[in-house]
Design an enzyme around this catalytic site. Sequence first.
Site, PDB file in Angstrom:
ATOM      1  N   TYR A 121      51.890 -35.581  44.269  1.00  0.00           N
ATOM      2  CA  TYR A 121      52.362 -34.942  45.499  1.00  0.00           C
ATOM      3  C   TYR A 121      52.555 -36.035  46.544  1.00  0.00           C
ATOM      4  O   TYR A 121      51.628 -36.784  46.862  1.00  0.00           O
ATOM      5  CB  TYR A 121      51.359 -33.906  46.017  1.00  0.00           C
ATOM      6  CG  TYR A 121      51.953 -33.182  47.198  1.00  0.00           C
ATOM      7  CD1 TYR A 121      52.803 -32.093  47.016  1.00  0.00           C
ATOM      8  CD2 TYR A 121      51.737 -33.628  48.495  1.00  0.00           C
ATOM      9  CE1 TYR A 121      53.407 -31.464  48.099  1.00  0.00           C
ATOM     10  CE2 TYR A 121      52.339 -33.006  49.582  1.00  0.00           C
ATOM     11  CZ  TYR A 121      53.176 -31.920  49.367  1.00  0.00           C
ATOM     12  OH  TYR A 121      53.782 -31.309  50.439  1.00  0.00           O
ATOM     13  N   GLN A 147      45.871 -44.024  63.211  1.00  0.00           N
ATOM     14  CA  GLN A 147      45.507 -42.951  62.271  1.00  0.00           C
ATOM     15  C   GLN A 147      45.774 -41.568  62.875  1.00  0.00           C
ATOM     16  O   GLN A 147      46.093 -40.619  62.164  1.00  0.00           O
ATOM     17  CB  GLN A 147      44.061 -43.098  61.792  1.00  0.00           C
ATOM     18  CG  GLN A 147      43.813 -44.380  60.992  1.00  0.00           C
ATOM     19  CD  GLN A 147      44.756 -44.570  59.811  1.00  0.00           C
ATOM     20  OE1 GLN A 147      45.098 -43.640  59.098  1.00  0.00           O
ATOM     21  NE2 GLN A 147      45.213 -45.808  59.607  1.00  0.00           N
ATOM     22  N   GLU A 173      37.005 -40.484  55.689  1.00  0.00           N
ATOM     23  CA  GLU A 173      37.992 -41.096  54.799  1.00  0.00           C
ATOM     24  C   GLU A 173      38.034 -42.620  55.012  1.00  0.00           C
ATOM     25  O   GLU A 173      37.795 -43.396  54.104  1.00  0.00           O
ATOM     26  CB  GLU A 173      39.359 -40.463  55.109  1.00  0.00           C
ATOM     27  CG  GLU A 173      40.458 -41.025  54.253  1.00  0.00           C
ATOM     28  CD  GLU A 173      41.844 -40.753  54.811  1.00  0.00           C
ATOM     29  OE1 GLU A 173      41.980 -40.140  55.885  1.00  0.00           O
ATOM     30  OE2 GLU A 173      42.812 -41.184  54.161  1.00  0.00           O
ATOM     31  N   HIS A 174      38.343 -43.026  56.258  1.00  0.00           N
ATOM     32  CA  HIS A 174      38.395 -44.460  56.588  1.00  0.00           C
ATOM     33  C   HIS A 174      37.213 -44.824  57.466  1.00  0.00           C
ATOM     34  O   HIS A 174      36.853 -44.069  58.383  1.00  0.00           O
ATOM     35  CB  HIS A 174      39.620 -44.763  57.473  1.00  0.00           C
ATOM     36  CG  HIS A 174      40.920 -44.881  56.763  1.00  0.00           C
ATOM     37  ND1 HIS A 174      41.320 -46.022  56.106  1.00  0.00           N
ATOM     38  CD2 HIS A 174      41.970 -44.020  56.662  1.00  0.00           C
ATOM     39  CE1 HIS A 174      42.544 -45.854  55.636  1.00  0.00           C
ATOM     40  NE2 HIS A 174      42.960 -44.634  55.946  1.00  0.00           N
ATOM     41  N   HIS A 202      24.101 -29.202  11.467  1.00  0.00           N
ATOM     42  CA  HIS A 202      24.350 -30.532  12.049  1.00  0.00           C
ATOM     43  C   HIS A 202      23.452 -31.547  11.335  1.00  0.00           C
ATOM     44  O   HIS A 202      23.895 -32.614  10.925  1.00  0.00           O
ATOM     45  CB  HIS A 202      23.986 -30.562  13.538  1.00  0.00           C
ATOM     46  CG  HIS A 202      25.009 -29.963  14.459  1.00  0.00           C
ATOM     47  ND1 HIS A 202      25.344 -28.639  14.434  1.00  0.00           N
ATOM     48  CD2 HIS A 202      25.756 -30.528  15.443  1.00  0.00           C
ATOM     49  CE1 HIS A 202      26.248 -28.395  15.365  1.00  0.00           C
ATOM     50  NE2 HIS A 202      26.527 -29.542  15.993  1.00  0.00           N
TER      51      HIS A 202
END
Length: 400
Positions: free
Chosen positions: A115, A245, A300-301, A391
């Site tokens: 996206y 930003q 985020e930053h 098994h």
Amino acid sequence: MTVIRGLPERRSIGLVDVLDRVREIIEHVKIYGDKALIELTKKFDGVDIEKISLDREELESISRELDERTMNAIDEIYGFLEEFYRSIKPFDHIVTVNGVRLGIVWRGIDRVGIYVPGGARGYPSTLLMAGIPARVAGVREIYVATPPLRNGSISPAIAYIAMKMGVERVYRIGGAHAIAAMAYGTESIVKVDKIVGPGNIYVQAAKFLVQDVVAIDGIEGPTELIVVADEYADPEKIAFDMMAQAEHGIHTFIVLLTTSSIVADRVSAILDRDYVHRYYIDVVGSIDEAIEIVNRVAPEHLALHVRNWERYIDRIRNVGAISIDDIPPALIDYIGPNHILPTEGWARSRGCLTIYDFLKPVSVLFEVEVVPRSLIEAVKILAEYEGFVIHSKSVGVRYG
Ligand SMILES: NC(=O)c1ccc[n+]([C@@H]2O[C@H](COP(=O)([O-])OP(=O)(O)OC[C@H]3O[C@@H](n4cnc5c(N)ncnc54)[C@H](O)[C@@H]3O)[C@@H](O)[C@H]2O)c1
Ligand SMILES: N[C@H](CO)Cc1c[nH]c[nH+]1
Ligand SMILES: [Zn+2]
């Protein structure tokens, strides 16, 4: 008031605010397919599109509109990022432990949908950040969805990068409906195995909701930045980093935590000239306290305008990206290593998009040369403990 003193309780918008509306959009796409996509593009983007999917010929024609200067800039960054991702591509790890040869081999995901957000003129840089690691990882088919421009076309820079990367198709649709289409498939949209990429809150809410059928890279919504600054920091540079930003839109979350009230006042005086965006400034007792807040908020930053930053770096745990000293977060936005970063606190559990998002570690057990008796016995005991007698037999029939 654009500058607010103190920290807010929460971000201005979150997934929870739009989940119900987005669920309806997704259902609409699931039922009506392409018809819904055309209708929702008219509703949300104000554009009539007859054909959703652009093939290589159409992309080539759109990319011819790109000016040479921008093309060269893209080529430069493309080469830089490609070299970076090639150099960190993980190797297969095959080792022998107690006579058993085993390991992890990496395989690329078959089909990925990227996206690419709309913004004012499209985000070609996002296609670079997602598509290059995907290609280096060996993803077989890449599909791109991006909202149409006002003229119904897409950004020539996105078309150019898509061509250069050899993507299968570019879809000129955006928003939650684009995510639903790539998750479930429609007449003209191929269902993918994983959807990656940032976008507004509707886009990220849609990614969150389609996880019943498709993998996602995380939640990468409206941009966030916390600047941590001491008394030696330059208020003008801090203000630029914050305004840069904030440029991403009104839902950004932009904060300054500083130990200096002088720095706070000077940054505030610059930001006060911006009547559109909202900024938060808080004076804290120490850089340690600021780092505790950062780890709790998980932005985020993070931009660290702090002398002796080496003292603090190991304690910063919950952030998507760190720009240190005099590095502007805007540089990370264009040369990476990646600007596709977790928001809304998701940095507590994941980091930036990387080549690993496009690779699967496959567990491989090769030949067993010398049978380590104790290991085989342990396997049989544990299998029987779990009630899996067959098994145990399946192992025992070979190794005793
Ligand atoms: N976290 C990250 O890694 C990162 C990276 C880059 C950009 N971003 C963020 O991506 C975002 C890009 O947002 P954008 O809006 O410019 O582009 P976008 O492509 O994310 O969203 C635009 C689309 O949203 C849909 N839409 C608009 N209004 C709607 C509504 N009311 N209901 C449902 N759908 C609606 C439309 O279809 C439109 O095409 C910004 O918030 C930016 O901060 C985040
Ligand atoms: N700052 C964004 C991530 O929040 C990434 C970006 C792309 N282009 C410019 N900036
Ligand atoms: Zn940015």
